[in-house]
Design a protein around this motif. Structure first.
Motif: not given
Length: 187
Positions: A48-77
């Motif tokens: 994809l293009s970077w602008i696609t990711v950039l426009r979705k970055r805040e949604a990514f941050r919400r979806a992945f718990a602020g990119f907290d590795p401890n929280t994301v590592a615990s994600f399951g199915e």
């Protein structure tokens, strides 16, 4: 009337892309969590293009718990199913699973006392590599070596092209073009 600053051509006319270029791209980043977040976001860019990711970055941050590795590592199915239904992000199971796996690898490294920022900057000897300012390369010998090591450790979506884009984004490589006002500021 003041003349607009000259930017790298890829910044284009999009205000969000210009702000990213002017304020973030190429600024040396030493925060381990942020380096990991950017590596994961670059992985989502694959195909994809970077602008696609950039426009979705805040949604990514919400979806992945602020990119907290401890929280994301615990994600399951259940979390994967939730993410696959989230229209705010790129809904690729492989990329979502790669991010969860990347969080686990990050945590394992940190638990062993291996600072992720020090690991990342070890590829450049702790210094910013200055591009020639003439043309942007898709890959370099440096990104190929870093990609190989990231893959060896188990990271996914870290091919040489993605890794080079990441190294540029987080300022390990200054690839602002020679006429760009940011090049000298970041040298």
């Amino acid at each position: 009337m003041t003349e607009a600053p000259h930017r790298c051509a890829w910044a284009g006319e999009d205000p969000q892309m210009r702000a990213y270029h002017d304020e973030e791209w190429g600024v040396p980043q030493h925060d381990p969590r942020m380096l990991w977040e950017m590596l994961m976001l670059e992985g989502f860019q694959a195909g994809l293009s970077w602008i696609t990711v950039l426009r979705k970055r805040e949604a990514f941050r919400r979806a992945f718990a602020g990119f907290d590795p401890n929280t994301v590592a615990s994600f399951g199915e259940a979390e994967i199913a939730r993410l696959l239904q989230d229209p705010g992000i790129i809904r690729s199971r492989a990329k979502i699973e790669a991010t969860i796996g990347g969080a686990r690898i990050y945590n394992e490294m940190m638990a062993r006392g291996e600072d992720f920022a020090a690991f990342c900057w070890s590829f450049t000897g702790g210094k910013v590599v200055q591009g020639d300012g003439k043309k942007l390369l898709a890959t370099t010998a440096l990104s190929e070596a870093a990609s190989k090591e990231l893959k060896r450790r188990g990271f996914k979506f870290v091919g040489p092209t993605i890794v080079h884009a990441w190294m540029q984004a987080v300022g390990m490589v200054n690839d602002h073009t020679s006429g760009c006002f940011r090049r000298g500021q970041l040298s």
